[in-house]
Design a protein around this motif. Structure first.
Motif, PDB file in Angstrom:
ATOM      1  N   THR A 107       0.817  -1.214   0.000  1.00 28.45           N
ATOM      2  CA  THR A 107       0.000   0.000   0.000  1.00 28.45           C
ATOM      3  C   THR A 107       0.847   1.260   0.000  1.00 28.45           C
ATOM      4  OG1 THR A 107      -0.149  -0.266   2.386  1.00 28.45           O
ATOM      5  CG2 THR A 107      -2.027  -1.001   1.092  1.00 28.45           C
ATOM      6  N   LYS A 108       2.145   1.130   0.333  1.00 30.76           N
ATOM      7  CA  LYS A 108       3.028   2.300   0.306  1.00 30.76           C
ATOM      8  C   LYS A 108       3.575   2.551  -1.099  1.00 30.76           C
ATOM      9  CE  LYS A 108       4.524   1.478   5.053  1.00 30.76           C
ATOM     10  NZ  LYS A 108       4.396  -0.005   5.247  1.00 30.76           N
ATOM     11  N   GLY A 109       3.340   1.589  -2.019  1.00 31.86           N
ATOM     12  CA  GLY A 109       3.796   1.757  -3.389  1.00 31.86           C
ATOM     13  C   GLY A 109       5.097   1.047  -3.705  1.00 31.86           C
ATOM     14  N   ASP A 110       5.663   0.299  -2.773  1.00 34.49           N
ATOM     15  CA  ASP A 110       6.927  -0.402  -3.032  1.00 34.49           C
ATOM     16  C   ASP A 110       6.670  -1.698  -3.805  1.00 34.49           C
ATOM     17  OD1 ASP A 110       8.422   1.458  -1.659  1.00 34.49           O
ATOM     18  OD2 ASP A 110       8.006   0.495   0.282  1.00 34.49           O
ATOM     19  N   TYR A 111       7.552  -1.947  -4.796  1.00 35.68           N
ATOM     20  CA  TYR A 111       7.433  -3.163  -5.596  1.00 35.68           C
ATOM     21  C   TYR A 111       8.388  -4.219  -5.072  1.00 35.68           C
ATOM     22  CZ  TYR A 111       4.898  -0.650  -9.261  1.00 35.68           C
ATOM     23  OH  TYR A 111       3.978   0.045  -9.973  1.00 35.68           O
ATOM     24  N   PHE A 112       7.947  -5.488  -5.114  1.00 41.12           N
ATOM     25  CA  PHE A 112       8.854  -6.599  -4.817  1.00 41.12           C
ATOM     26  C   PHE A 112       8.629  -7.670  -5.859  1.00 41.12           C
ATOM     27  CE2 PHE A 112       7.528  -4.673  -0.780  1.00 41.12           C
ATOM     28  CZ  PHE A 112       8.754  -4.223  -0.323  1.00 41.12           C
ATOM     29  N   LYS A 113       9.730  -8.307  -6.266  1.00 38.62           N
ATOM     30  CA  LYS A 113       9.588  -9.409  -7.207  1.00 38.62           C
ATOM     31  C   LYS A 113       9.258 -10.673  -6.423  1.00 38.62           C
ATOM     32  CE  LYS A 113      11.915 -11.723 -11.037  1.00 38.62           C
ATOM     33  NZ  LYS A 113      10.657 -11.927 -11.739  1.00 38.62           N
ATOM     34  N   VAL A 114       8.372 -11.496  -6.968  1.00 38.78           N
ATOM     35  CA  VAL A 114       8.018 -12.745  -6.306  1.00 38.78           C
ATOM     36  C   VAL A 114       8.190 -13.905  -7.287  1.00 38.78           C
ATOM     37  CG1 VAL A 114       6.378 -11.737  -4.700  1.00 38.78           C
ATOM     38  CG2 VAL A 114       5.581 -12.501  -6.927  1.00 38.78           C
ATOM     39  N   SER A 115       8.378 -15.103  -6.738  1.00 45.20           N
ATOM     40  CA  SER A 115       8.391 -16.295  -7.586  1.00 45.20           C
ATOM     41  C   SER A 115       7.180 -17.134  -7.225  1.00 45.20           C
ATOM     42  CB  SER A 115       9.681 -17.091  -7.366  1.00 45.20           C
ATOM     43  OG  SER A 115       9.686 -17.584  -6.052  1.00 45.20           O
TER      44      SER A 115
ATOM     45  N   ARG B 197      -8.867  -1.169  -7.888  1.00 45.27           N
ATOM     46  CA  ARG B 197      -8.466   0.034  -8.634  1.00 45.27           C
ATOM     47  C   ARG B 197      -7.067  -0.162  -9.196  1.00 45.27           C
ATOM     48  NH1 ARG B 197     -10.286   5.002  -4.839  1.00 45.27           N
ATOM     49  NH2 ARG B 197     -12.346   4.204  -4.236  1.00 45.27           N
ATOM     50  N   THR B 198      -6.685   0.702 -10.135  1.00 47.70           N
ATOM     51  CA  THR B 198      -5.342   0.579 -10.713  1.00 47.70           C
ATOM     52  C   THR B 198      -4.301   1.134  -9.745  1.00 47.70           C
ATOM     53  OG1 THR B 198      -5.826   2.620 -11.877  1.00 47.70           O
ATOM     54  CG2 THR B 198      -5.966   0.580 -13.154  1.00 47.70           C
ATOM     55  N   SER B 199      -4.732   1.983  -8.809  1.00 49.88           N
ATOM     56  CA  SER B 199      -3.792   2.505  -7.822  1.00 49.88           C
ATOM     57  C   SER B 199      -3.676   1.505  -6.677  1.00 49.88           C
ATOM     58  CB  SER B 199      -4.295   3.853  -7.305  1.00 49.88           C
ATOM     59  OG  SER B 199      -5.496   3.656  -6.616  1.00 49.88           O
ATOM     60  N   THR B 200      -2.768   1.760  -5.745  1.00 44.53           N
ATOM     61  CA  THR B 200      -2.607   0.847  -4.618  1.00 44.53           C
ATOM     62  C   THR B 200      -3.531   1.237  -3.474  1.00 44.53           C
ATOM     63  OG1 THR B 200      -0.778   2.198  -3.895  1.00 44.53           O
ATOM     64  CG2 THR B 200      -0.241   0.215  -5.136  1.00 44.53           C
ATOM     65  N   GLU B 201      -4.646   1.838  -3.821  1.00 41.52           N
ATOM     66  CA  GLU B 201      -5.657   2.209  -2.853  1.00 41.52           C
ATOM     67  C   GLU B 201      -6.420   0.944  -2.473  1.00 41.52           C
ATOM     68  OE1 GLU B 201      -5.901   5.551  -2.139  1.00 41.52           O
ATOM     69  OE2 GLU B 201      -7.271   5.043  -0.503  1.00 41.52           O
ATOM     70  N   ILE B 202      -6.365   0.566  -1.205  1.00 40.05           N
ATOM     71  CA  ILE B 202      -7.022  -0.672  -0.798  1.00 40.05           C
ATOM     72  C   ILE B 202      -8.519  -0.401  -0.615  1.00 40.05           C
ATOM     73  CG2 ILE B 202      -6.803  -0.475   1.715  1.00 40.05           C
ATOM     74  CD1 ILE B 202      -5.667  -3.463   1.474  1.00 40.05           C
ATOM     75  N   VAL B 203      -9.356  -1.383  -1.004  1.00 47.78           N
ATOM     76  CA  VAL B 203     -10.806  -1.204  -0.938  1.00 47.78           C
ATOM     77  C   VAL B 203     -11.402  -2.304  -0.043  1.00 47.78           C
ATOM     78  CG1 VAL B 203     -12.950  -1.179  -2.259  1.00 47.78           C
ATOM     79  CG2 VAL B 203     -10.914  -0.096  -3.198  1.00 47.78           C
TER      80      VAL B 203
ATOM     81  N   LYS C 216      -4.613  -3.239  10.958  1.00 53.63           N
ATOM     82  CA  LYS C 216      -3.562  -4.242  11.188  1.00 53.63           C
ATOM     83  C   LYS C 216      -3.359  -5.109   9.957  1.00 53.63           C
ATOM     84  CE  LYS C 216      -3.258  -3.860  15.928  1.00 53.63           C
ATOM     85  NZ  LYS C 216      -2.402  -4.242  17.007  1.00 53.63           N
ATOM     86  N   ILE C 217      -4.447  -5.465   9.316  1.00 58.91           N
ATOM     87  CA  ILE C 217      -4.375  -6.367   8.152  1.00 58.91           C
ATOM     88  C   ILE C 217      -3.678  -5.672   6.971  1.00 58.91           C
ATOM     89  CG2 ILE C 217      -5.745  -7.617   6.436  1.00 58.91           C
ATOM     90  CD1 ILE C 217      -7.892  -7.953   8.654  1.00 58.91           C
ATOM     91  N   GLU C 218      -3.973  -4.384   6.776  1.00 60.73           N
ATOM     92  CA  GLU C 218      -3.527  -3.590   5.627  1.00 60.73           C
ATOM     93  C   GLU C 218      -2.067  -3.868   5.229  1.00 60.73           C
ATOM     94  OE1 GLU C 218      -5.322   0.816   4.662  1.00 60.73           O
ATOM     95  OE2 GLU C 218      -3.963   0.573   6.344  1.00 60.73           O
ATOM     96  N   ASP C 219      -1.182  -3.935   6.252  1.00 63.05           N
ATOM     97  CA  ASP C 219       0.246  -4.081   5.963  1.00 63.05           C
ATOM     98  C   ASP C 219       0.597  -5.433   5.356  1.00 63.05           C
ATOM     99  OD1 ASP C 219       0.695  -1.599   6.934  1.00 63.05           O
ATOM    100  OD2 ASP C 219       1.151  -2.276   8.998  1.00 63.05           O
ATOM    101  N   CYS C 220      -0.314  -6.400   5.487  1.00 67.69           N
ATOM    102  CA  CYS C 220      -0.022  -7.737   4.985  1.00 67.69           C
ATOM    103  C   CYS C 220      -0.678  -7.979   3.623  1.00 67.69           C
ATOM    104  CB  CYS C 220      -0.507  -8.780   5.976  1.00 67.69           C
ATOM    105  SG  CYS C 220       0.085  -8.447   7.631  1.00 67.69           S
ATOM    106  N   MET C 221      -1.292  -6.917   3.094  1.00 64.73           N
ATOM    107  CA  MET C 221      -1.982  -7.039   1.812  1.00 64.73           C
ATOM    108  C   MET C 221      -1.095  -6.508   0.709  1.00 64.73           C
ATOM    109  SD  MET C 221      -5.054  -8.178   2.597  1.00 64.73           S
ATOM    110  CE  MET C 221      -5.806  -7.795   1.060  1.00 64.73           C
ATOM    111  N   PHE C 222      -1.115  -7.206  -0.434  1.00 66.33           N
ATOM    112  CA  PHE C 222      -0.312  -6.758  -1.579  1.00 66.33           C
ATOM    113  C   PHE C 222      -1.142  -6.808  -2.855  1.00 66.33           C
ATOM    114  CE2 PHE C 222       2.684  -8.214   1.546  1.00 66.33           C
ATOM    115  CZ  PHE C 222       3.715  -7.283   1.474  1.00 66.33           C
TER     116      PHE C 222
END
Lengths: 369, 208
Positions: A196-204, A252-258, A358-364
């Motif tokens: 939600t902060k906009g940081d990208y991480f690569k995942v496998s 949404r296309t932004s990282t705005e959580i709904v 609390k949950i928000e931080d664990c959502m991607f």
């Protein structure tokens, strides 16, 4: 019958076809009988009218004949009507001439004025060169600044734009394991997640099961900071009908959580599928892969799709499928990933706003390329 | 500055119609018309049709309009000749031009194409009275034509054979398949009565 004979007599009298004695008798009758006299006058007029009518018709026919004959021999020619344009041209010749001369004079005057007042070309070139030098100087300064900046911020990573599709994912192990829907990451060239902060991480992609629509992802980016304790837990039992549920996702296309909430509307999914639940909750493309929480903050399922032919019917894969997935990952001995299951939910009993925070931080947001 | 008297008199002279004695050759043509001489019609046609066509086409008309107008003028001329007047008091050309111009103006007015006036390219003579008489006769002919159409067959053919083609009763009886001349006469009488009734009804109202 009598009348007919009388009319016949009138006609013969008018045409002078009567013998002398009959004529004398008829004239006598005419004098004494006004009706007969009247008939004679009327019929005479009528016959005259007929005569002239017949002459007129014949004459008209002759005229037509003559006309077509003369046309054929070429003595007369039929002309086509003059075109209106030609007529207009003739009519407005003079006006057009005047307008054209005015236009010509105006054009000449304007170009003369433009030539007179225009700045001389030589000075313009000088000006330009000076400006060019200015631009060169500012350009070098900008370049320097950019170089300095890129040195500082080289850690920040932004993957190429134009993703194929996207969905939602959530952590099941703070070390960097996520669960999402299989259909989001299927056929992906590469998958990235964004918080939600906009940081990208690569995942496998660790595991994909299209039947249950479950995929397990692993964050392979060393910039990722592990989360020690996840606030929520995975539900071990079956969910109950009518249970209040809520979900979070990135439609949404932004990282705005709904955030959205609803209830469990059936214990089985589409056509009695026992691996899924049916929910009444509003969901949009992008919500796929999102966790379904019950009121105490336990994940009961993973949102996978909705029925297009019915309104408000959403299906979610059951949490049990995550356990199956983890079990299969563990079975594979070549795999060194040891996913630690979640502790009991720590957000049980909190109000909804606190739970969400609390949950928000664990959502991607899961982005497929 | 006021114009002097001399000038004024000259102007009056031009405005008044100048009477010209008709050319003997043109009188001969009119006499030919009265006698239904086809040669006379052809001659007048050749000499004057193109002039009329130019007039009509230059004033919003078509070739068909030109033909109609010219033929109507020819009928006016025919009526004049038949009445025994061969003196036009002007050139035949001027007369035809005047009649056609008048006729065309009237027709344009009927078509609601309001034109201020047709520009005069040649001189004209007053023809209003003659055209009024012509209009009346035209109406009468139309009445007769309409009445003829209304009585239907075989009445129409029978009456045309007798009164227009002037054939005798015996001939007509043979041609129309009547057993004798009296039968044909009987039929003719019935038809004639119907025609007269129709014609006089229209004649009273003066509408075809």
């Amino acid at each position: 019958m009598e009348e007919m004979q009388l009319l016949d007599a009138v006609e013969r009298y008018l045409n002078n076809e009567m013998p002398a004695d009959e004529k004398a008798f008829f004239e006598q009758l005419r004098k004494t009988n006004p009706e007969v006299d009247q008939l004679v006058v009327e019929h005479s007029m009528f016959l005259q009218q007929m005569d002239r009518f017949s002459d007129w018709k014949q004459y008209k026919a002759t005229l037509h004949d003559v006309h077509s004959e003369l046309l054929e021999t070429g003595s007369i020619q039929e002309k086509a009507p003059r075109a209106t344009v030609v007529q207009l041209w003739k009519k407005y010749q003079r006006v057009v001439a005047v307008a054209a001369s005015i236009a010509g004079i105006t054009a000449l005057t304007i170009s003369a004025i433009a030539y007179y007042f225009a700045p001389k070309p030589a000075s313009e070139i000088q000006l330009l060169s000076r400006e060019l030098a200015n631009i060169k100087r500012t350009q070098t300064i900008t370049d320097k600044k950019i170089n300095a900046l890129t040195g500082q911020a080289s850690t920040r990573f932004i993957p190429p734009a134009d993703p194929k599709s996207g969905g939602t994912g959530f952590l099941i192990d703070g070390k960097g394991y996520l669960v999402t829907s299989a259909h989001i990451v299927a056929n992906a060239d590469s998958v990235y997640i964004q918080n939600t902060k906009g940081d990208y991480f690569k995942v496998s992609t660790l595991y994909v099961n299209k039947q249950t629509d479950i995929a397990v992802l692993k964050i392979v980016d060393n910039r990722y900071q592990p989360i020690k304790n996840l606030p929520y837990a995975l539900q071990k039992n079956l969910a109950d009908l009518g249970e209040d549920v809520f979900t979070m996702g990135f439609p949404r296309t932004s990282t705005e959580i709904v955030y959205n909430k609803g209830y469990l509307s059936a214990k089985t999914g589409y056509n009695g599928d026992t691996t899924t639940y049916q929910l009444a909750i509003s969901a949009n493309p992008g919500n796929s892969g999102g966790p379904i929480f019950n009121h105490s903050g336990e994940v009961i399922g993973i949102l996978s799709g909705k029925q297009t032919t019915a309104e408000g019917v959403v299906f979610s894969s059951r949490t049990r499928n995550i356990f199956t997935a983890l079990h299969e990952i563990r079975k594979d001995s070549t795999n060194e990933d040891r996913i630690k299951l979640l502790l009991p939910s720590s957000i049980k009993g909190l109000d909804r706003i606190q739970q969400i925070k609390k949950i928000e931080d664990c959502m991607f947001m899961v982005i497929r390329y | 500055m006021r114009p002097d008297f001399g000038l004024l008199l000259i102007n009056l002279g031009i405005n008044n119609t100048v009477y010209v004695k008709t050319d003997p050759r043109e009188i001969a043509l009119l006499e030919g018309l009265a006698k239904d001489d086809r040669q006379a019609i052809e001659t007048i046609y050749k000499q004057h049709y193109n002039m009329v066509q130019t007039l009509i086409i230059n004033n919003n008309g078509s070739a068909d309009d030109a033909r109609d107008v010219f033929q109507e003028a020819m009928i006016v001329l025919y009526e004049k000749a038949r009445s025994g007047t061969f003196e036009l008091n002007c050139l035949l050309k001027t007369y035809i031009y005047s009649v056609c111009r008048r006729l065309w103006l009237k027709r344009l007015q009927q078509q609601q194409k309001f034109v201020s006036d047709i520009e005069n390219v040649s001189e004209t003579v007053p023809v209003e009275d003659e055209l009024e008489a012509h209009g009346q006769r035209n109406t009468e002919f139309q009445m007769m034509e309409k009445a003829m159409q209304h009585i239907g067959e075989p009445c129409r053919s029978l009456l045309e054979a007798f009164y227009i083609q002037k054939r005798n009763m015996l001939d007509i009886a043979g041609h129309f398949g009547y057993t004798n001349a009296d039968n044909a006469k009987n039929q003719k009488y019935k038809c004639l009565m119907r025609l007269k009734k129709l014609f006089f009804a229209a004649y009273k109202n003066n509408t075809p």
